[in-house]
Scaffold this motif. Structure first.
Motif, PDB file in Angstrom:
ATOM      1  N   UNK A 131       0.991  -1.280  -0.051  1.00  9.78           N
ATOM      2  CA  UNK A 131      -0.036  -0.005   0.008  1.00  9.78           C
ATOM      3  C   UNK A 131       0.949   1.003   0.063  1.00  9.78           C
ATOM      4  N   UNK A 132       0.576   2.232  -0.648  1.00  6.05           N
ATOM      5  CA  UNK A 132       1.255   3.459  -1.009  1.00  6.05           C
ATOM      6  C   UNK A 132       0.601   4.687  -0.744  1.00  6.05           C
ATOM      7  N   UNK A 133       1.165   5.731  -0.405  1.00  4.52           N
ATOM      8  CA  UNK A 133       0.185   6.853  -0.319  1.00  4.52           C
ATOM      9  C   UNK A 133       0.276   7.634  -1.598  1.00  4.52           C
ATOM     10  N   UNK A 134      -0.320   8.893  -1.552  1.00  5.79           N
ATOM     11  CA  UNK A 134      -0.286   9.524  -2.981  1.00  5.79           C
ATOM     12  C   UNK A 134       1.126   9.706  -3.461  1.00  5.79           C
ATOM     13  N   UNK A 135       2.273   9.934  -2.717  1.00  6.09           N
ATOM     14  CA  UNK A 135       3.490   9.987  -3.440  1.00  6.09           C
ATOM     15  C   UNK A 135       4.157   8.842  -3.250  1.00  6.09           C
ATOM     16  N   UNK A 136       3.616   8.001  -3.513  1.00  9.72           N
ATOM     17  CA  UNK A 136       4.100   6.362  -3.968  1.00  9.72           C
ATOM     18  C   UNK A 136       5.332   5.997  -2.655  1.00  9.72           C
ATOM     19  N   UNK A 137       5.033   6.558  -1.707  1.00 12.60           N
ATOM     20  CA  UNK A 137       6.023   6.127  -0.388  1.00 12.60           C
ATOM     21  C   UNK A 137       5.044   4.792   0.142  1.00 12.60           C
ATOM     22  N   UNK A 138       6.100   3.606   0.008  1.00  8.93           N
ATOM     23  CA  UNK A 138       5.615   2.337   0.622  1.00  8.93           C
ATOM     24  C   UNK A 138       5.219   2.350   1.967  1.00  8.93           C
ATOM     25  N   UNK A 139       4.034   2.255   2.506  1.00 11.28           N
ATOM     26  CA  UNK A 139       4.021   2.417   4.083  1.00 11.28           C
ATOM     27  C   UNK A 139       3.351   1.083   4.565  1.00 11.28           C
ATOM     28  N   UNK A 140       3.011   0.324   3.887  1.00 17.52           N
ATOM     29  CA  UNK A 140       2.483  -1.267   4.242  1.00 17.52           C
ATOM     30  C   UNK A 140       2.862  -2.256   3.116  1.00 17.52           C
ATOM     31  N   UNK A 141       3.105  -3.455   3.942  1.00 19.31           N
ATOM     32  CA  UNK A 141       3.470  -4.542   3.142  1.00 19.31           C
ATOM     33  C   UNK A 141       2.802  -5.624   3.834  1.00 19.31           C
ATOM     34  N   UNK A 142       2.313  -6.561   2.844  1.00 18.44           N
ATOM     35  CA  UNK A 142       1.535  -7.939   3.291  1.00 18.44           C
ATOM     36  C   UNK A 142       1.955  -8.792   2.625  1.00 18.44           C
ATOM     37  N   UNK A 143       2.427 -10.001   3.279  1.00 14.27           N
ATOM     38  CA  UNK A 143       3.069 -11.187   2.653  1.00 14.27           C
ATOM     39  C   UNK A 143       2.013 -12.213   3.016  1.00 14.27           C
ATOM     40  N   UNK A 144       1.720 -13.379   2.012  1.00 11.70           N
ATOM     41  CA  UNK A 144       1.246 -14.486   2.178  1.00 11.70           C
ATOM     42  C   UNK A 144       2.036 -15.526   1.467  1.00 11.70           C
ATOM     43  N   UNK A 145       2.304 -16.828   2.285  1.00 12.24           N
ATOM     44  CA  UNK A 145       2.893 -17.812   1.743  1.00 12.24           C
ATOM     45  C   UNK A 145       1.968 -19.194   2.196  1.00 12.24           C
ATOM     46  N   UNK A 146       1.761 -19.601   1.159  1.00 10.03           N
ATOM     47  CA  UNK A 146       0.794 -20.952   1.545  1.00 10.03           C
ATOM     48  C   UNK A 146       1.521 -22.284   1.074  1.00 10.03           C
ATOM     49  N   UNK A 147       2.099 -23.158   1.596  1.00  7.21           N
ATOM     50  CA  UNK A 147       2.678 -24.287   1.103  1.00  7.21           C
ATOM     51  C   UNK A 147       1.809 -25.501   1.728  1.00  7.21           C
ATOM     52  N   UNK A 148       2.111 -26.931   1.180  1.00  4.33           N
ATOM     53  CA  UNK A 148       1.530 -27.837   1.663  1.00  4.33           C
ATOM     54  C   UNK A 148       1.080 -28.149   2.903  1.00  4.33           C
ATOM     55  N   UNK A 149       2.164 -27.896   3.926  1.00  3.86           N
ATOM     56  CA  UNK A 149       1.863 -27.949   5.306  1.00  3.86           C
ATOM     57  C   UNK A 149       1.704 -26.825   6.138  1.00  3.86           C
ATOM     58  N   UNK A 150       1.829 -25.548   5.664  1.00  5.03           N
ATOM     59  CA  UNK A 150       1.770 -24.514   6.543  1.00  5.03           C
ATOM     60  C   UNK A 150       1.504 -23.112   5.641  1.00  5.03           C
ATOM     61  N   UNK A 151       0.817 -22.077   6.352  1.00  4.93           N
ATOM     62  CA  UNK A 151       0.336 -20.963   5.910  1.00  4.93           C
ATOM     63  C   UNK A 151       1.099 -20.142   6.775  1.00  4.93           C
ATOM     64  N   UNK A 152       1.779 -18.951   6.147  1.00  6.67           N
ATOM     65  CA  UNK A 152       2.545 -17.835   6.798  1.00  6.67           C
ATOM     66  C   UNK A 152       1.862 -16.482   6.290  1.00  6.67           C
ATOM     67  N   UNK A 153       1.647 -15.730   7.207  1.00  6.84           N
ATOM     68  CA  UNK A 153       1.048 -14.168   6.807  1.00  6.84           C
ATOM     69  C   UNK A 153       2.091 -13.249   7.735  1.00  6.84           C
TER      70      UNK A 153
END
Length: 181
Positions: A131-153
């Motif tokens: 997510x970025x503000x109007x000036x394209x500065x990144x202020x939020x990062x969301x990572x999702x990894x889904x594998x066979x035996x686990x999910x990490x967020x």
């Protein structure tokens, strides 16, 4: 005397975190988690799920400043104002598919997130949203990894442009990924 001060500091920080609502994840994080878990047709057991707000991050930065070998790690930690982490063990599951990745991207886009990276390979799914503000500065990062035996967020909020700047300044573009240095 030093140990007593450290114990008092630790107890004060734990008290602040517990009574400032810093431990539980927010509604957006839960909504993304629940949407993914509904679509994988199986059971997922929570291994760990927590959030640290500004007071928790201040405490983590303080501990890091004592423990880290590299001085810049403390600077990196100070750039993060909030972190949410969820790790879930998957049982009796169906494999994720590419459509699940597309649905997740659409849902995140509706909430103001843009994907930076999406990957689907042999039943493993990974996505990074920003997510970025109007000036394209990144202020939020969301990572999702889904594998066979686990999910990490993981969700990070803060001055992520500054964090990237510090990491590149200190490490150049030499990231140790699969021994590619």
């Amino acid at each position: 005397m030093k140990a007593k001060s450290l114990v008092v500091l630790l107890l004060a920080a734990l008290f602040m975190m517990n009574f400032s609502g810093c431990i539980g994840v927010n509604g957006n994080f839960k909504r993304v988690r629940d949407n993914i878990l509904v679509n994988i047709d199986g059971r997922a057991d929570r291994v760990v799920e927590f959030a640290l707000g500004p007071s928790g991050m201040m405490f983590a930065s303080l501990i890091t400043s004592f423990a880290a070998d590299e001085e810049y790690v403390d600077d990196l930690m100070r750039q993060v104002t909030k972190i949410q982490v969820g790790v879930y063990e998957r049982k009796d599951f169906s494999e994720p598919n590419y459509m699940m990745l597309k649905d997740l991207s659409d849902e995140m886009n509706d909430q103001g997130w843009n994907y930076l990276v999406r990957s689907y390979d042999h039943g493993n799914l990974a996505a990074v949203f920003t997510q970025s503000d109007d000036l394209d500065n990144i202020h939020s990062l969301f990572i999702v990894v889904l594998e066979r035996d686990e999910m990490v967020m993981v969700e990070l909020k803060g001055n992520l442009d500054r964090m990237i700047e510090i990491a590149v300044r200190e490490n150049g573009l030499k990231f140790d990924i699969a021994g590619n240095y």
